[in-house]
Scaffold this motif. Structure first.
Motif, PDB file in Angstrom:
ATOM      1  N   LYS A   1     -30.014 -43.956 -26.326  1.00  0.00           N
ATOM      2  CA  LYS A   1     -29.001 -44.029 -27.390  1.00  0.00           C
ATOM      3  C   LYS A   1     -28.797 -42.687 -28.082  1.00  0.00           C
ATOM      4  O   LYS A   1     -28.111 -42.592 -29.096  1.00  0.00           O
ATOM      5  CB  LYS A   1     -29.360 -45.142 -28.366  1.00  0.00           C
TER       6      LYS A   1
ATOM      7  N   CYS B   1     -22.459 -37.338 -26.055  1.00  0.00           N
ATOM      8  CA  CYS B   1     -22.404 -38.800 -26.084  1.00  0.00           C
ATOM      9  C   CYS B   1     -23.725 -39.364 -25.557  1.00  0.00           C
ATOM     10  O   CYS B   1     -24.371 -38.748 -24.732  1.00  0.00           O
ATOM     11  CB  CYS B   1     -21.260 -39.293 -25.199  1.00  0.00           C
TER      12      CYS B   1
ATOM     13  N   HIS C   1     -19.012 -51.228 -28.388  1.00  0.00           N
ATOM     14  CA  HIS C   1     -18.145 -50.604 -29.376  1.00  0.00           C
ATOM     15  C   HIS C   1     -17.096 -49.700 -28.744  1.00  0.00           C
ATOM     16  O   HIS C   1     -16.167 -49.273 -29.401  1.00  0.00           O
ATOM     17  CB  HIS C   1     -18.946 -49.905 -30.487  1.00  0.00           C
ATOM     18  N   GLU C   2     -17.222 -49.412 -27.449  1.00  0.00           N
ATOM     19  CA  GLU C   2     -16.209 -48.603 -26.774  1.00  0.00           C
ATOM     20  C   GLU C   2     -15.005 -49.448 -26.331  1.00  0.00           C
ATOM     21  O   GLU C   2     -14.003 -48.894 -25.866  1.00  0.00           O
ATOM     22  CB  GLU C   2     -16.803 -47.938 -25.532  1.00  0.00           C
TER      23      GLU C   2
ATOM     24  N   ALA D   1     -20.547 -44.158 -24.788  1.00  0.00           N
ATOM     25  CA  ALA D   1     -21.734 -44.140 -23.927  1.00  0.00           C
ATOM     26  C   ALA D   1     -21.305 -44.208 -22.473  1.00  0.00           C
ATOM     27  O   ALA D   1     -20.252 -44.771 -22.149  1.00  0.00           O
ATOM     28  CB  ALA D   1     -22.640 -45.313 -24.274  1.00  0.00           C
TER      29      ALA D   1
ATOM     30  N   SER E   1     -25.137 -47.715 -25.674  1.00  0.00           N
ATOM     31  CA  SER E   1     -24.760 -47.981 -27.060  1.00  0.00           C
ATOM     32  C   SER E   1     -25.184 -49.400 -27.422  1.00  0.00           C
ATOM     33  O   SER E   1     -25.527 -50.192 -26.554  1.00  0.00           O
ATOM     34  CB  SER E   1     -23.255 -47.811 -27.243  1.00  0.00           C
ATOM     35  N   THR E   2     -25.205 -49.691 -28.678  1.00  0.00           N
ATOM     36  CA  THR E   2     -25.672 -50.997 -29.146  1.00  0.00           C
ATOM     37  C   THR E   2     -24.522 -51.997 -29.161  1.00  0.00           C
ATOM     38  O   THR E   2     -23.517 -51.759 -29.819  1.00  0.00           O
ATOM     39  CB  THR E   2     -26.251 -50.848 -30.558  1.00  0.00           C
TER      40      THR E   2
END
Lengths: 380, 380, 380, 380
Positions: free
Chosen positions: B335, D336, D237-238, C330, D340-341
């Protein structure tokens, strides 16, 4: 001398949080006194001032336990690999006890004598032979009157049981800690069963690795034995000379200490890769619960508050918890991945490749190993 | 005592490769004896055994120079920030010289007295005032008879010149090293011009940061002052408490030492973040050229050959140069990014935010700094 | 028909921002109509509806220029590699012109005839022979009355000059664009000199790659030829089948369009990897300056505002510029690095390995190439 | 017309591997004909040539099924969000059927009519009301005589059951596919139980997402509904405008197709983000089993063999399976992270935030959503 102090079990029963020490082998390897590969602790005899200094750093950082630097200090290991000097296991164990006690006495710390897994077990020696090895170390610990005993770094629960049974006979409290993952030990015994067997064998404190689900832990106490570099066991291909990018920050330690505390763990320490500042971070995170800051915090300040006195204004702006708690540090290594594939060939005690030998691996043997590796990868 | 030894200039002129030492402030911060923020070296007086031990580790790793731990040991810095104990600059400087000499005498090492940039300069004090500060430190170095002098960690060439001029007056050889990037110093003076000005001021050895193109270096000698954690100056937002993922591996050091050697550099060392094992890696990379291995290599083995004696066969398979030379270590931090954006607000000597003050930054001031930061980012 | 429209030069002189189209070869390769390797455009004849559709998507996204899909449509290329069907270069070029004109007429777009580098040049054919190739394509462009001409995708300025000289003879405006990096063309001619030579050869518009410092651009107009996948030229080892992680987001395009505009560039387009939505993003970023939104924006909404109508509340919360402008997406690939090492063996026109042949590379030849590669890497 | 062809059940029972089509909404969003947010398919009426072209690309790539582009084509969805044109659901569904049949007839493909989850269900409408919506779409499918039916993209098994029950009444074969993860549907019903309930409701083919353990699948047939961009559901989130770095390469598809095949899955397709070249990769990976290559492979060549005809020798060296099978593509985005979460607030049918409304979310509401988000994160 230790008689007027509360023992480890009394402390834990009284609800105290007991902080263990960090890792000796990795720290002293970087300082130049331990050799990666054999990892043996002859420095207790050859460079006692160095071992004493590291004990002091951990004490100063908040450790309540000085574990004797007796990792891989059994005679079969010393003979087997690496120890070319003529120093006996007894000498090393005695020196380690003296150093630990000397520094423990400078504070309010306990001394724990430690044993770990043996090459004899891997080479299929009998229960009697393996127990004789632990017994020899135990005799030194009793002579030097350590406060309690730790059996740690076991990959096979059977060997850990043998160690606990032997240590237990001394009447001293015994803690046991296995370096296994969620899939259990190297023979596939589950973590839960490992814990039950270790308690039955006589352990009063049972520790497991932090990558476990805490609910699987036994209810009593648990020594959280996380690895500061994330890979004590060598399964990562970066082990042991390229683990730097994985070293935990002090803020990672804050999060880890809090999580362990929430899970009910009250004996919290670290192993390979835990430097004094990691131990200090445990103590700082739990300052409210423990109502004491370690000496080394005079050179820190909670959550980086010492930066209030930095020359540069943008660094002063970082003197706050919010900044460090949420930082995602860059690796500075854009040509490297973030995760790698763990290695391990599924071999365990009894396989030819795990029979331990005195000689260093020859280049012929290394070629053979590289072929095994290639095969292991392609069949994965 | 030092008179029968060859001096730094003779050695370099004779074509020797001289290895400097690593970084004291970062190493001792992690061990618990230096406070990040003020970064002052009062440990030379309060915990001399700790400073002595680190000197020994560097000596054992191959350092030919014991630089006195006198970074930020000027009276204006000590008064200005952080030094609440009542220890004078003179005491600290004297203790530092004694410790460096004591350990240097245990081997064939030289002692170098070091000065660095001052808060007085940042706060716009006059040339006379700033030079008086250097003079005070120099008097101790002369009394203690160091072998040569180093002016290092200067971000403004003007201040570095003042330091060199003052040190030069002593008749001792002077090395000068600036912590600047390819864009030159904080007033925009180019690296090339910095070097010329420092030589004119009297420096016989001129050092610049390793992120420079080596061709821009002056022909004579250059002290390669790389940073083991890649960010001595605080421009990275991970500075100073989340730099772990950037710590160089020993193999990064091999590559760096080789590159420096190829560029004609013969005085090779490190600064913030260089641990003893980094220095050992320089010595091991250049073993053919220097025809000597450091004592600490007895606990290493070239290119990880000590792993020939590891328990696990897949780790033994890593006991070879080819494996470590090409490894791309994972960060274990999926992350987190691999690169981050350097910070720095374009302010320099003369800006209000850089005037140094005795008091720690208040939370009110930190809010103000955070607003400045936001502005700096949005205009970038 | 085109006579009553303003030409490219008039538009640029009037201060208009002219938007080019995106890339045909990559888009149609993914749709199944172009073969990676030969990259030839026979689809204009075999599947005209497909080429027409992509032109329409670019028109709808805001393109003011329909460039004929005549990349690698010279006879020497078609014969040389890949074009097994019996379709002549003339047929392909004519069909491409008809398709471009048909769609251009549906909007207010211009048609540009395009030529690019030839295998003949790489194989050391003479100026006369190479110019004859361009001439043949030019004759089609004149017959079909395109509005202006583009010489693009040249790695050697000498060949680009020959192309411009030939095209210039027609009297049509000529734009020239090289696919080179900051080190200049493959013979080391600097970008600045390339630009001067192309203008001297007759180009009124000169384009260079976006990885250049914009200040090095000539003052007049510049076609920003960025690559949507970052690697048109094959130097990346992911080229051409694993470039997905590098595909620009629409927000990357906003930033790029703004930067190009600020640098004074007024003819902005893209090449390999630019899909219709990338072109739309250019048009949306420059809506204030151009005072017009493309048709395709009816299916978008500035800065993701269409998400106001998403089912999920957390996705609706993303319907705002601030969210998308600062996102760091990401990769979802933790075992992959973020940067890779570009390849390229330093060979150029005249080297045996660059002599073009009709036959596909044999597996024997591939082995030889792999050995060259290994050598190139170890000497780097 | 369809009567003389084998049906989906016959084909699967005969052991054939049936390839589905890729994703329409993401592909057409990038081409400029679908709006992200509402995601409705009015393009079947407004731009039929565009939908026809995408069907053709999938057919050419190897799809055996042309699924009608009727995603979110229920009247309640069209009214509810985004569809400002006055086009009825019936018109859209009819046009979609005609286009699918037209292209299916150009090859040997089947037509599948598709329904998906409805805003009515999320807004707590009754079973009768929700079933009425499916019925209206079904009537079109029957009138147009599709070959079988697919109920897909359901997050609640209850709604999927209603859909299957309604479709089953028609007598046509029914496939059902849920877009859920290993934790089951949004009410916590486990994958296994979902499958059982869907079969009981009448589905003959049951599909689940590829992030499931294949063993949990029902034994019969399974439609592998992976997402080409890894995040159909918006939890990343992307989503949906910065997913580029996650787009699967064709080689990722090879691995996925092989794994699905090994798991016994015989109806293999994709959804959001699957472009024609992804479908072609499925067909190419399974060429031995299916004994046929798709038309689009004439423009490809197995494992990149088309590169044998590339100009550059280092690209020609990549014309081999070994190269592409093991490539780890760089993201080119060093600032980047790689992971990601995921987001998701734990809200489901019945929560106020999920009640669907006709109006676009106002900026006031977005502020409220951002606060909810902040709360969701801090409690995580």
């Amino acid at each position: 001398m230790a008689s007027d102090k509360k023992g480890i079990i009394e402390r834990l029963n009284a609800g105290e949080v007991v902080i263990g020490n960090g890792g000796f082998v990795f720290a002293l390897e970087k300082r130049g006194y331990v050799k990666a590969g054999p990892w043996t602790p002859e420095a207790t005899v050859t460079h006692p001032e160095v071992v004493r200094q590291l004990h002091r750093e951990f004490l100063r950082a908040g450790s309540n336990v000085m574990q004797t630097f007796t990792f891989y200090a059994s005679d079969d290991k010393l003979e087997n690999r690496g120890q070319s000097l003529k120093i006996s296991g007894t000498q090393i164990n005695e020196a380690a006890c003296d150093l630990a006690r000397e520094v423990a006495s400078e504070g309010d710390a306990m001394v724990a004598g430690g044993v770990c897994q043996t090459p004899s077990y891997l080479s299929c020696k009998s229960e009697i032979e393996v127990k004789a090895i632990f017994k020899k170390q135990l005799e030194v610990f009793l002579k030097k009157n350590v406060d309690f005993l730790i059996a740690e770094y076991f990959e096979h629960v059977e060997e850990a049981e043998w160690a606990v049974q032997m240590l237990k006979a001394s009447g001293k409290p015994v803690a046991a800690c296995m370096c296994i993952g969620p899939d259990g030990d190297m023979h596939g015994v589950s973590p839960g069963e490992c814990a039950v067997r270790l308690v039955k064998a006589g352990a009063q404190i049972v520790g497991i690795n932090c990558d476990f689900d805490p609910e699987t832990c036994v209810k009593t106490e648990v020594d959280e034995g996380g690895s500061g570099e994330g890979a004590a066991e060598g399964s990562l291909h970066e082990f042991p000379f390229a683990l730097e990018p994985r070293i935990l920050t002090r803020w990672d330690m804050h999060a880890y200490a809090r999580e362990a505390y929430k899970a009910g763990i009250r004996f919290i320490g670290g192993c390979c890769g835990f430097e004094p500042y990691h131990i200090r971070a445990i103590a700082e995170e739990l300052v409210t619960e423990r109502r004491i800051l370690p000496s080394a915090s005079e050179k820190h300040g909670m959550w980086g508050s010492g930066l209030e006195m930095h020359t540069k204004p943008w660094v002063r702006a970082r003197a706050r918890r919010d900044y460090w708690e949420h930082i995602t540090p860059a690796s500075g290594r854009p040509k490297c991945p973030s995760l790698s594939t763990p290695e391990g060939w599924g071999v365990t005690k009894g396989h030819a490749e795990l029979m331990q030998q005195k000689e260093a691996t020859s280049s012929q043997e290394i070629k053979h190993l590289m072929e095994m590796q290639k095969k292991a990868k392609s069949s994965a």
